[in-house]
Design a protein around this motif. Structure first.
Motif, PDB file in Angstrom:
ATOM      1  N   THR A   4     -10.796 -24.609 -37.535  1.00  0.00           N
ATOM      2  CA  THR A   4      -9.992 -23.639 -38.271  1.00  0.00           C
ATOM      3  C   THR A   4     -10.372 -22.246 -37.797  1.00  0.00           C
ATOM      4  OG1 THR A   4      -9.829 -25.025 -40.251  1.00  0.00           O
ATOM      5  CG2 THR A   4      -9.464 -22.667 -40.547  1.00  0.00           C
ATOM      6  N   LEU A   5      -9.383 -21.467 -37.424  1.00  0.00           N
ATOM      7  CA  LEU A   5      -9.588 -20.088 -37.003  1.00  0.00           C
ATOM      8  C   LEU A   5      -8.910 -19.162 -38.006  1.00  0.00           C
ATOM      9  CD1 LEU A   5      -8.878 -20.378 -33.167  1.00  0.00           C
ATOM     10  CD2 LEU A   5     -11.110 -20.374 -34.310  1.00  0.00           C
TER      11      LEU A   5
ATOM     12  N   GLY B 268      -0.928  -6.593 -37.101  1.00  0.00           N
ATOM     13  CA  GLY B 268       0.026  -7.217 -38.011  1.00  0.00           C
ATOM     14  C   GLY B 268      -0.141  -8.724 -38.054  1.00  0.00           C
ATOM     15  N   PHE B 269       0.584  -9.368 -38.975  1.00  0.00           N
ATOM     16  CA  PHE B 269       0.409 -10.807 -39.165  1.00  0.00           C
ATOM     17  C   PHE B 269       0.958 -11.614 -37.997  1.00  0.00           C
ATOM     18  CE2 PHE B 269      -0.361  -9.159 -43.325  1.00  0.00           C
ATOM     19  CZ  PHE B 269      -1.317 -10.011 -43.843  1.00  0.00           C
ATOM     20  N   ALA B 270       2.050 -11.162 -37.416  1.00  0.00           N
ATOM     21  CA  ALA B 270       2.587 -11.890 -36.260  1.00  0.00           C
ATOM     22  C   ALA B 270       1.615 -11.814 -35.089  1.00  0.00           C
ATOM     23  CB  ALA B 270       3.946 -11.302 -35.872  1.00  0.00           C
ATOM     24  N   GLU B 271       1.032 -10.614 -34.871  1.00  0.00           N
ATOM     25  CA  GLU B 271       0.068 -10.460 -33.779  1.00  0.00           C
ATOM     26  C   GLU B 271      -1.181 -11.304 -34.026  1.00  0.00           C
ATOM     27  OE1 GLU B 271       2.453  -6.658 -34.083  1.00  0.00           O
ATOM     28  OE2 GLU B 271       1.436  -8.007 -35.467  1.00  0.00           O
ATOM     29  N   ALA B 272      -1.642 -11.327 -35.276  1.00  0.00           N
ATOM     30  CA  ALA B 272      -2.835 -12.120 -35.596  1.00  0.00           C
ATOM     31  C   ALA B 272      -2.571 -13.609 -35.419  1.00  0.00           C
ATOM     32  CB  ALA B 272      -3.277 -11.825 -37.033  1.00  0.00           C
ATOM     33  N   ALA B 273      -1.402 -14.052 -35.874  1.00  0.00           N
ATOM     34  CA  ALA B 273      -1.058 -15.470 -35.741  1.00  0.00           C
ATOM     35  C   ALA B 273      -0.963 -15.864 -34.270  1.00  0.00           C
ATOM     36  CB  ALA B 273       0.256 -15.752 -36.460  1.00  0.00           C
TER      37      ALA B 273
ATOM     38  N   ALA C  19      -3.266 -18.559 -32.314  1.00  0.00           N
ATOM     39  CA  ALA C  19      -2.621 -19.687 -31.631  1.00  0.00           C
ATOM     40  C   ALA C  19      -3.128 -19.803 -30.193  1.00  0.00           C
ATOM     41  CB  ALA C  19      -1.109 -19.509 -31.653  1.00  0.00           C
ATOM     42  N   ARG C  20      -3.289 -18.652 -29.527  1.00  0.00           N
ATOM     43  CA  ARG C  20      -3.805 -18.682 -28.159  1.00  0.00           C
ATOM     44  C   ARG C  20      -5.240 -19.183 -28.121  1.00  0.00           C
ATOM     45  NH1 ARG C  20      -1.256 -12.792 -26.689  1.00  0.00           N
ATOM     46  NH2 ARG C  20       0.753 -13.534 -25.850  1.00  0.00           N
ATOM     47  N   GLN C  21      -6.047 -18.750 -29.094  1.00  0.00           N
ATOM     48  CA  GLN C  21      -7.435 -19.208 -29.151  1.00  0.00           C
ATOM     49  C   GLN C  21      -7.501 -20.712 -29.395  1.00  0.00           C
ATOM     50  OE1 GLN C  21      -9.576 -16.867 -32.033  1.00  0.00           O
ATOM     51  NE2 GLN C  21      -9.124 -14.935 -31.004  1.00  0.00           N
ATOM     52  N   THR C  22      -6.601 -21.205 -30.252  1.00  0.00           N
ATOM     53  CA  THR C  22      -6.571 -22.645 -30.540  1.00  0.00           C
ATOM     54  C   THR C  22      -6.215 -23.432 -29.288  1.00  0.00           C
ATOM     55  OG1 THR C  22      -5.921 -22.242 -32.833  1.00  0.00           O
ATOM     56  CG2 THR C  22      -5.486 -24.428 -31.962  1.00  0.00           C
ATOM     57  N   TYR C  23      -5.228 -22.923 -28.546  1.00  0.00           N
ATOM     58  CA  TYR C  23      -4.824 -23.615 -27.310  1.00  0.00           C
ATOM     59  C   TYR C  23      -5.934 -23.547 -26.265  1.00  0.00           C
ATOM     60  CZ  TYR C  23      -2.443 -24.673 -22.954  1.00  0.00           C
ATOM     61  OH  TYR C  23      -2.102 -25.227 -21.752  1.00  0.00           O
ATOM     62  N   ASP C  24      -6.569 -22.392 -26.138  1.00  0.00           N
ATOM     63  CA  ASP C  24      -7.633 -22.251 -25.140  1.00  0.00           C
ATOM     64  C   ASP C  24      -8.809 -23.179 -25.425  1.00  0.00           C
ATOM     65  OD1 ASP C  24      -6.169 -20.342 -23.845  1.00  0.00           O
ATOM     66  OD2 ASP C  24      -7.240 -18.629 -24.719  1.00  0.00           O
ATOM     67  N   SER C  25      -9.079 -23.417 -26.720  1.00  0.00           N
ATOM     68  CA  SER C  25     -10.207 -24.287 -27.069  1.00  0.00           C
ATOM     69  C   SER C  25      -9.874 -25.755 -26.863  1.00  0.00           C
ATOM     70  CB  SER C  25     -10.631 -24.038 -28.527  1.00  0.00           C
ATOM     71  OG  SER C  25      -9.608 -24.438 -29.417  1.00  0.00           O
ATOM     72  N   SER C  26      -8.583 -26.123 -26.934  1.00  0.00           N
ATOM     73  CA  SER C  26      -8.175 -27.536 -26.755  1.00  0.00           C
ATOM     74  C   SER C  26      -6.865 -27.588 -25.968  1.00  0.00           C
ATOM     75  CB  SER C  26      -7.995 -28.219 -28.115  1.00  0.00           C
ATOM     76  OG  SER C  26      -9.146 -28.120 -28.908  1.00  0.00           O
TER      77      SER C  26
END
Length: 543
Positions: free
Chosen positions: A106-107, A120-125, A129-136
Motif C-alpha cells: 500500500t502506497l 493535487g490529487f490527480a498528480e498524487a494518484a 500508480a507509477r511507483q506501484t508499477y515500478d515495484s511490480s
C-alpha cells in the motif's frame, strides 16, 4: 512568536515527550498514522505506522534538533470507483490523502507532503500508480485507489517536557468567528505593514512573490500590484505615523520610477516590458498623489494624469491597454475602476468641473457595462471611487449603484458551503460561475470596497445593509486572519520563519505569499484601524 524556539535534546523516545493518555485521546479510531519530526524549518524524519499501534509510536526516537512533532491520524478510508467518482478539488489538499493498494503493498500520499509540494490529487494518484508499477512491473493484479481523511495534531517540543497534542487544520488552529475582534484586526494590520516594509530591498525593489517553504523569492513582478503596495505603505505611514513605512515606500518609488517610468510628449506612462496598462498608470498616479509624495513628484504626477485622460473616450469608456494594441479592451473589470479611483481622489483635491464631467460619463458607461457583464472583480474599485465622491456630493445614482453592486457581491462569499474545510470559510469564490479561483488578494480588495459600502449604509441609517455588509466583512477578515502566517505551529515548518511572519498565503492550500495578498488586506485593515469608532459595530456580533 516569529519562529520556533522549542528544541529538545538528542535521542529522546516519543514516550518521553508525550503523555500516553493524551495520545490515546487524539488517536482514538485511527487506522494508521503519518508522523513528521520538524526542526529548524525542515523535516528531520518521518514515517508511517500501519496499522496504528501506540506502542510502536511511543518507541520511536527523536532526532537531534527536533522542535515539533506532527501526526496525521488516517481515518475513514474510502475506495474510489473511477468510473463514477471524481477526485477531490484543491480545497482538500492538506486535509485528505490518497492511497493505492496492490497485492504487494500500500502506497500513500500524505496530506503533509501534498500541501508542502502543492500536489493535487490527480498528480498524487498518478505518482503512486507509477511507483506501484515500478515495484511490480510484471504483476497482472489490479490496484485499488482510495481516499482517506486525516486529523492533524501537533506537539511542540519544549525542553523535553511532556506537552499536550493540539488539533490543527493545515498547520494552524481554526480562527473562530467570535475571535475576529477590532483588536485582532489591528494586530493583523500591523503585522501586514511590517511584512511589506521588510520586503523592500535597500535598493527599493519590492518582493513580488515569496515561497516560505523554500525561503525563496519567486521571479516575476507586476507594476500594478507593486504600485498598490507602495500606496499601502503610505497609508500605513498615515495611520501609524511611523517613518519607517514612508522610508520604505520612498525607496520603492525611486526604484519603480528609475526602471519603469517613460515620458511620451507632455505625458508619461509606466512600462512593463512591452506592455502599457491603464491600471499601472492610474495606480502609480494614485500613490504619487498621496500627501507624502505629491509635492515631491508634481511633474511625474501631472504627466501620468494626462496619460489617463489620453486613454479616456468621449463615450466614458477607457482604453485599457495602450500597448500591445490588440490587448485593448482586456481587463475591463479592473483597470477602468482603478483609474476612476485615482480620478475621484484627484477631483476631491481639485473640484475640476471638466474632470467631474468625465467621471460621471464613465460612471454611467461602466454601470451599464457591469450590469451586462457581472463580475465581482469590478465591484471594489468602483465602490471605492463612488463612495469617495458620494461623501461629497450625495449623488443618488452613485449611492444606488454602490448598494446594487455590493448586495450582489456578498452572495459570492462562502460560509456554510465550505464548513467541511473551516479554514476556507469567509473567502469569496463561486465554483458555479467563471469568476476565477479563490485568492486572498481578492478577499482583501472585496473587503476594501465592502467597508466603504458599509460606511455609506451607516451614513444613511440603513440597518439591514449595515448588518449584511458587517457580516460579510467580519467573515472575510476571519479568512484573512486564518491565512496569515503568524502561529508557531505553521511557522515551525519554514526555514526562515521571521521572513514569512505576517505574510498572507494565497489560499488555504497554496502557501505562496504574493505582494497583493498583503497590500490589499493591509489597506482594508487600515480602513478599520483609522475609523475605529464608527466601524466598531462590525465586530459587535458573532456572525
Amino acid at each position: 512568536m516569529n519562529g520556533t524556539e522549542s528544541i529538545v535534546v538528542d535521542a529522546l523516545r516519543f514516550s518521553e515527550v508525550t503523555d500516553r493518555s493524551d495520545l490515546e485521546r487524539v488517536s482514538k479510531g485511527a487506522l494508521f498514522c503519518h508522523w513528521i519530526v520538524i526542526g529548524d524549518g525542515n523535516t528531520l524524519s518521518s514515517g508511517w505506522i500501519e496499522p496504528w499501534c501506540i506502542e510502536r509510536f511511543l518507541d520511536m526516537t527523536l532526532p537531534s534538533g527536533a522542535a515539533q512533532l506532527d501526526v496525521y491520524f488516517g481515518r475513514e478510508e474510502k475506495d474510489l470507483d473511477l468510473d463514477n467518482s471524481s477526485l477531490p478539488g484543491q480545497i482538500a489538499i492538506g486535509v485528505r490523502g490518497v492511497s493505492i493498494r496492490s497485492e504487494r503493498c500500500t502506497l500513500r500520499a500524505s496530506p503533509f507532503d501534498m500541501l508542502k509540494n502543492r500536489e493535487g490529487f490527480a498528480e498524487a494518484a498518478l505518482r503512486l500508480a507509477r511507483q506501484t508499477y515500478d515495484s511490480s512491473p510484471n504483476s497482472t493484479s489490479s490496484a485499488t485507489l482510495s481516499l482517506f481523511d486525516a486529523d492533524l495534531y501537533c506537539l511542540p517540543l519544549r525542553n523535553a517536557l511532556k506537552g499536550r497534542w493540539a488539533p490543527s487544520f493545515r498547520h494552524k488552529p481554526i480562527v473562530r468567528i467570535e475571535e475576529v475582534t477590532l483588536e485582532r484586526v489591528e494586530s493583523l494590520a500591523l503585522d501586514l505593514a511590517n511584512w511589506l516594509k521588510t520586503h523592500v530591498s535597500e535598493a527599493g525593489q519590492l518582493t513580488y512573490s515569496y515561497d516560505p517553504v523554500k525561503d525563496a523569492v519567486n521571479p516575476g513582478g507586476n507594476r500594478i500590484r507593486e504600485w498598490m503596495a507602495i500606496y499601502a505603505l503610505l497609508q500605513a505611514h498615515e495611520v501609524y505615523h511611523d517613518e519607517s513605512y514612508a522610508n520604505a515606500a520612498s525607496k520603492a518609488v525611486g526604484w519603480q520610477l528609475s526602471k519603469h517610468y517613460r515620458s511620451h510628449g507632455d505625458m508619461a506612462y509606466i512600462a512593463e516590458g512591452k506592455k502599457v496598462k491603464l491600471g499601472a498608470v492610474a495606480l502609480a498616479a494614485l500613490a504619487l498623489n498621496t500627501p507624502q509624495l505629491r509635492e515631491k513628484y508634481p511633474e511625474y504626477l501631472g504627466r501620468l494624469f494626462k496619460f489617463t485622460e489620453y486613454l479616456w473616450e468621449d463615450s466614458g469608456g477607457f482604453h485599457t491597454f495602450w500597448r500591445p494594441a490588440d490587448r485593448d479592451g482586456d481587463c475591463q473589470n479592473f483597470y477602468p475602476g482603478e483609474a476612476l479611483l485615482f480620478w475621484a481622489v484627484r477631483w476631491l483635491d481639485s473640484r475640476d468641473h471638466a474632470l467631474w464631467d468625465k467621471i460621471y460619463r464613465s460612471f454611467e458607461y461602466y454601470r451599464s457595462w457591469h450590469l451586462n457583464n457581472r463580475n465581482p472583480a469590478f465591484v471594489p474599485w468602483h465602490t471605492q471611487a463612488y463612495s469617495l465622491l458620494w461623501r461629497e456630493t450625495r449623488d443618488e445614482e452613485m449611492k444606488s449603484f454602490i448598494f446594487e453592486m455590493n448586495d450582489w457581491l456578498v452572495d459570492v462569499q462562502q460560509w456554510e458551503t465550505v464548513a467541511r474545510y473551516p479554514d476556507a470559510m469567509g473567502r469569496f469564490y463561486d465554483p458555479t460561475r467563471p469568476f476565477g479561483p479563490p485568492h486572498s488578494s481578492s478577499t482583501g480588495v472585496y473587503l476594501e470596497g465592502l467597508i466603504d459600502a458599509y460606511s455609506v449604509a451607516q451614513s444613511l441609517g440603513d440597518d439591514m445593509r449595515m448588518l449584511r455588509y458587517a457580516r460579510a466583512i467580519k467573515r472575510g477578515f476571519r479568512n484573512v486572519i486564518q491565512l496569515q502566517l503568524n502561529h508557531s505551529v505553521e511557522l515551525s515548518r519554514y526555514p526562515n520563519a521571521g521572513r514569512a511572519f505576517g505574510g498572507v498565503r494565497t489560499t488555504e492550500y497554496d502557501e505562496t505569499i504574493r505582494i497583493d495578498n498583503v497590500q490589499h488586506n493591509l489597506i482594508a485593515a487600515l480602513k478599520i484601524v483609522s475609523r475605529k469608532s464608527p466601524l466598531s459595530y462590525i465586530f459587535s456580533h458573532d456572525n
